[in-house]
Design a protein around this motif. Structure first.
Motif, PDB file in Angstrom:
ATOM      1  N   GLU A 122      96.547  89.045 -22.281  1.00 33.37           N
ATOM      2  CA  GLU A 122      97.200  90.062 -23.110  1.00 33.37           C
ATOM      3  C   GLU A 122      96.773  89.932 -24.580  1.00 33.37           C
ATOM      4  OE1 GLU A 122      98.718  92.694 -22.115  1.00 33.37           O
ATOM      5  OE2 GLU A 122      99.292  93.350 -24.128  1.00 33.37           O
ATOM      6  N   LEU A 123      96.596  88.701 -25.040  1.00 35.98           N
ATOM      7  CA  LEU A 123      96.082  88.508 -26.410  1.00 35.98           C
ATOM      8  C   LEU A 123      94.710  89.167 -26.543  1.00 35.98           C
ATOM      9  CD1 LEU A 123      96.967  84.724 -26.945  1.00 35.98           C
ATOM     10  CD2 LEU A 123      97.837  86.612 -28.332  1.00 35.98           C
ATOM     11  N   ALA A 124      93.847  88.901 -25.554  1.00 36.11           N
ATOM     12  CA  ALA A 124      92.489  89.471 -25.598  1.00 36.11           C
ATOM     13  C   ALA A 124      92.546  90.996 -25.571  1.00 36.11           C
ATOM     14  CB  ALA A 124      91.673  88.935 -24.428  1.00 36.11           C
ATOM     15  N   ARG A 125      93.431  91.553 -24.708  1.00 36.74           N
ATOM     16  CA  ARG A 125      93.538  93.003 -24.579  1.00 36.74           C
ATOM     17  C   ARG A 125      93.975  93.641 -25.907  1.00 36.74           C
ATOM     18  NH1 ARG A 125      94.565  94.905 -19.658  1.00 36.74           N
ATOM     19  NH2 ARG A 125      95.903  93.151 -19.146  1.00 36.74           N
ATOM     20  N   GLN A 126      95.019  93.068 -26.525  1.00 29.93           N
ATOM     21  CA  GLN A 126      95.536  93.669 -27.772  1.00 29.93           C
ATOM     22  C   GLN A 126      94.526  93.545 -28.915  1.00 29.93           C
ATOM     23  OE1 GLN A 126      99.564  92.587 -28.814  1.00 29.93           O
ATOM     24  NE2 GLN A 126     100.292  92.866 -26.723  1.00 29.93           N
ATOM     25  N   LEU A 127      93.857  92.404 -28.984  1.00 25.61           N
ATOM     26  CA  LEU A 127      92.862  92.227 -30.057  1.00 25.61           C
ATOM     27  C   LEU A 127      91.686  93.177 -29.861  1.00 25.61           C
ATOM     28  CD1 LEU A 127      93.062  88.344 -30.215  1.00 25.61           C
ATOM     29  CD2 LEU A 127      93.691  89.904 -32.076  1.00 25.61           C
ATOM     30  N   ALA A 128      91.306  93.383 -28.594  1.00 24.40           N
ATOM     31  CA  ALA A 128      90.198  94.302 -28.310  1.00 24.40           C
ATOM     32  C   ALA A 128      90.584  95.732 -28.691  1.00 24.40           C
ATOM     33  CB  ALA A 128      89.818  94.221 -26.835  1.00 24.40           C
ATOM     34  N   LEU A 129      91.826  96.124 -28.394  1.00 25.77           N
ATOM     35  CA  LEU A 129      92.260  97.482 -28.724  1.00 25.77           C
ATOM     36  C   LEU A 129      92.252  97.710 -30.232  1.00 25.77           C
ATOM     37  CD1 LEU A 129      95.125  98.109 -26.141  1.00 25.77           C
ATOM     38  CD2 LEU A 129      92.887  99.236 -26.273  1.00 25.77           C
ATOM     39  N   ARG A 130      92.481  96.640 -30.980  1.00 28.60           N
ATOM     40  CA  ARG A 130      92.453  96.761 -32.445  1.00 28.60           C
ATOM     41  C   ARG A 130      91.038  96.730 -33.002  1.00 28.60           C
ATOM     42  NH1 ARG A 130      96.786  92.745 -34.918  1.00 28.60           N
ATOM     43  NH2 ARG A 130      94.836  92.152 -35.893  1.00 28.60           N
ATOM     44  N   GLY A 131      90.066  96.420 -32.125  1.00 29.43           N
ATOM     45  CA  GLY A 131      88.669  96.403 -32.580  1.00 29.43           C
ATOM     46  C   GLY A 131      88.245  95.097 -33.213  1.00 29.43           C
ATOM     47  N   GLU A 132      89.042  94.025 -33.004  1.00 29.55           N
ATOM     48  CA  GLU A 132      88.616  92.718 -33.517  1.00 29.55           C
ATOM     49  C   GLU A 132      87.443  92.226 -32.680  1.00 29.55           C
ATOM     50  OE1 GLU A 132      89.982  91.836 -36.155  1.00 29.55           O
ATOM     51  OE2 GLU A 132      92.093  92.402 -36.158  1.00 29.55           O
ATOM     52  N   ARG A 133      86.682  91.316 -33.206  1.00 32.27           N
ATOM     53  CA  ARG A 133      85.675  90.655 -32.379  1.00 32.27           C
ATOM     54  C   ARG A 133      86.395  89.584 -31.557  1.00 32.27           C
ATOM     55  NH1 ARG A 133      80.196  90.322 -32.596  1.00 32.27           N
ATOM     56  NH2 ARG A 133      79.417  88.602 -31.353  1.00 32.27           N
ATOM     57  N   VAL A 134      86.144  89.531 -30.249  1.00 37.73           N
ATOM     58  CA  VAL A 134      86.878  88.596 -29.389  1.00 37.73           C
ATOM     59  C   VAL A 134      85.915  87.805 -28.501  1.00 37.73           C
ATOM     60  CG1 VAL A 134      88.623  88.347 -27.565  1.00 37.73           C
ATOM     61  CG2 VAL A 134      88.878  90.154 -29.285  1.00 37.73           C
ATOM     62  N   SER A 135      86.033  86.484 -28.576  1.00 41.32           N
ATOM     63  CA  SER A 135      85.411  85.618 -27.576  1.00 41.32           C
ATOM     64  C   SER A 135      86.568  85.032 -26.796  1.00 41.32           C
ATOM     65  CB  SER A 135      84.604  84.491 -28.232  1.00 41.32           C
ATOM     66  OG  SER A 135      83.556  85.048 -28.995  1.00 41.32           O
ATOM     67  N   ALA A 136      86.491  85.075 -25.468  1.00 38.73           N
ATOM     68  CA  ALA A 136      87.628  84.614 -24.666  1.00 38.73           C
ATOM     69  C   ALA A 136      87.093  83.909 -23.430  1.00 38.73           C
ATOM     70  CB  ALA A 136      88.510  85.794 -24.273  1.00 38.73           C
ATOM     71  N   SER A 137      87.862  82.919 -22.971  1.00 36.99           N
ATOM     72  CA  SER A 137      87.338  82.107 -21.871  1.00 36.99           C
ATOM     73  C   SER A 137      88.116  82.276 -20.577  1.00 36.99           C
ATOM     74  CB  SER A 137      87.333  80.624 -22.272  1.00 36.99           C
ATOM     75  OG  SER A 137      88.629  80.085 -22.194  1.00 36.99           O
ATOM     76  N   VAL A 138      87.370  82.106 -19.478  1.00 45.80           N
ATOM     77  CA  VAL A 138      87.955  81.974 -18.145  1.00 45.80           C
ATOM     78  C   VAL A 138      87.331  80.697 -17.584  1.00 45.80           C
ATOM     79  CG1 VAL A 138      88.247  84.439 -17.801  1.00 45.80           C
ATOM     80  CG2 VAL A 138      86.104  83.379 -17.112  1.00 45.80           C
ATOM     81  N   ARG A 139      87.913  80.166 -16.491  1.00 44.64           N
ATOM     82  CA  ARG A 139      87.313  78.910 -16.039  1.00 44.64           C
ATOM     83  C   ARG A 139      86.365  79.070 -14.868  1.00 44.64           C
ATOM     84  NH1 ARG A 139      91.982  75.087 -13.481  1.00 44.64           N
ATOM     85  NH2 ARG A 139      93.485  76.753 -13.132  1.00 44.64           N
TER      86      ARG A 139
ATOM     87  N   GLU B  12      87.538  93.860 -18.194  1.00 42.97           N
ATOM     88  CA  GLU B  12      88.157  95.179 -18.393  1.00 42.97           C
ATOM     89  C   GLU B  12      88.873  95.225 -19.747  1.00 42.97           C
ATOM     90  OE1 GLU B  12      90.470  96.418 -14.986  1.00 42.97           O
ATOM     91  OE2 GLU B  12      91.518  97.890 -16.246  1.00 42.97           O
ATOM     92  N   ALA B  13      89.580  94.126 -20.071  1.00 46.17           N
ATOM     93  CA  ALA B  13      90.325  94.084 -21.341  1.00 46.17           C
ATOM     94  C   ALA B  13      89.385  94.175 -22.549  1.00 46.17           C
ATOM     95  CB  ALA B  13      91.151  92.798 -21.412  1.00 46.17           C
ATOM     96  N   LEU B  14      88.194  93.596 -22.404  1.00 45.68           N
ATOM     97  CA  LEU B  14      87.263  93.555 -23.548  1.00 45.68           C
ATOM     98  C   LEU B  14      86.344  94.782 -23.620  1.00 45.68           C
ATOM     99  CD1 LEU B  14      86.157  89.788 -23.701  1.00 45.68           C
ATOM    100  CD2 LEU B  14      88.073  90.917 -24.832  1.00 45.68           C
TER     101      LEU B  14
END
Ligand SMILES: NC(=O)c1ccc[n+]([C@@H]2O[C@H](COP(=O)([O-])OP(=O)(O)OC[C@H]3O[C@@H](n4cnc5c(N)ncnc54)[C@H](OP(=O)(O)O)[C@@H]3O)[C@@H](O)[C@H]2O)c1
Length: 229
Positions: free
Chosen positions: A16-33, A43-45
């Protein structure tokens, strides 16, 4: 536009953090394992195009985290060390799955520090860098009750790490805080939790955005309210 790194973003609060930051147009690096956890984050990004980057690491694996850090080239303004687990069934002071709790401490206590150390060179390059570790009120030494001792010690240990890292990074101008996200409706929090992942994530982002060096070494919830260590 800021560059955020969200560790543990396959589901729950991190996604949800990644989704909201992406909607705001921030640059996002996010991890999965693993590759399995990739689809929802991808999808969120989506709104970000090439300003969204998916990294793959398990927070117990130092080499994997460092390989992922080497894939990132832009300075990181905000790190949210969110990945965490709840641990084994048997984790009371009277009956404990010791190996399971050791693994939990590896994830919840040392994992966030591994991530912070590996990405620190990029964090130091940012103009206004910030680090938030997602802990829990259950890690508070002031809280009574005896359930889930393993989870509690893992987050209490993380809180001590936050205090030490905050002191070590203060001369560099990098604030470090510990955050309780609320009791949140996720796989971990369960369906009866009072706070939605949307509200928790929005609150966490707001607290981190307002963070200055004056706030370093604090333990706060997703609304910014102080919690007793
Ligand atoms: N929900 C609550 O009520 C609550 C309350 C207090 C604190 N917290 C804390 O908030 C954070 C997020 O919780 P949540 O409710 O969103 O939990 P969640 O829905 O269970 O999601 C946990 C996330 O952490 C990742 N993760 C777990 N172990 C990992 C490891 N070894 N390496 C990398 N990633 C790992 C998971 O990835 P996989 O999908 O691969 O498993 C998933 O993305 C945790 O630190 C948790 O302790 C939650």
């Amino acid at each position: 536009m800021s560059h955020w790194l969200i560790a543990g973003a396959s589901r729950g609060i991190g996604l949800e953090l990644a989704r909201q930051l992406a909607l705001r147009g921030e640059r996002v690096s996010a991890s999965v394992r693993s590759e399995n956890g990739r689809a929802a984050l991808q999808e969120a990004l989506e709104p970000l195009g090439d300003r969204g980057q998916i990294l793959i690491f398990d927070t117990r694996d130092d080499a994997q985290i460092r390989e992922a850090a080497a894939e990132v080239s832009e300075p990181i303004d905000a790190l949210v060390a969110n990945a965490g687990a709840y641990g084994p069934q048997r984790q009371s002071a009277l009956d404990m799955d010791f190996d399971g709790v050791l693994d939990l401490v590896n994830v919840n206590t040392l994992g966030p520090l591994r991530v912070a150390q590996a990405f620190l060179p990029l964090i130091k390059q940012a103009e206004r860098p910030r680090i938030a570790m997602i802990s829990s009120v259950l890690g508070s030494m002031a809280l009574e009750g005896t359930f889930n001792v393993g989870y509690r010690i893992s987050k209490a240990g993380l809180n001590k790490i936050v205090q030490c890292l905050a002191d070590d990074l203060k001369p560099e101008g990098i604030p470090v805080i510990s955050m309780h996200p609320g009791w949140v409706r996720t796989d971990m929090g369960g369906p009866n939790a009072p706070v939605s992942a949307e509200d928790s994530a929005a609150g966490i982002i707001g607290v981190i955005e307002r963070l200055t060096l004056a706030d370093t070494r604090r333990f706060v919830d997703y609304k910014g309210a102080e919690i007793d260590w």
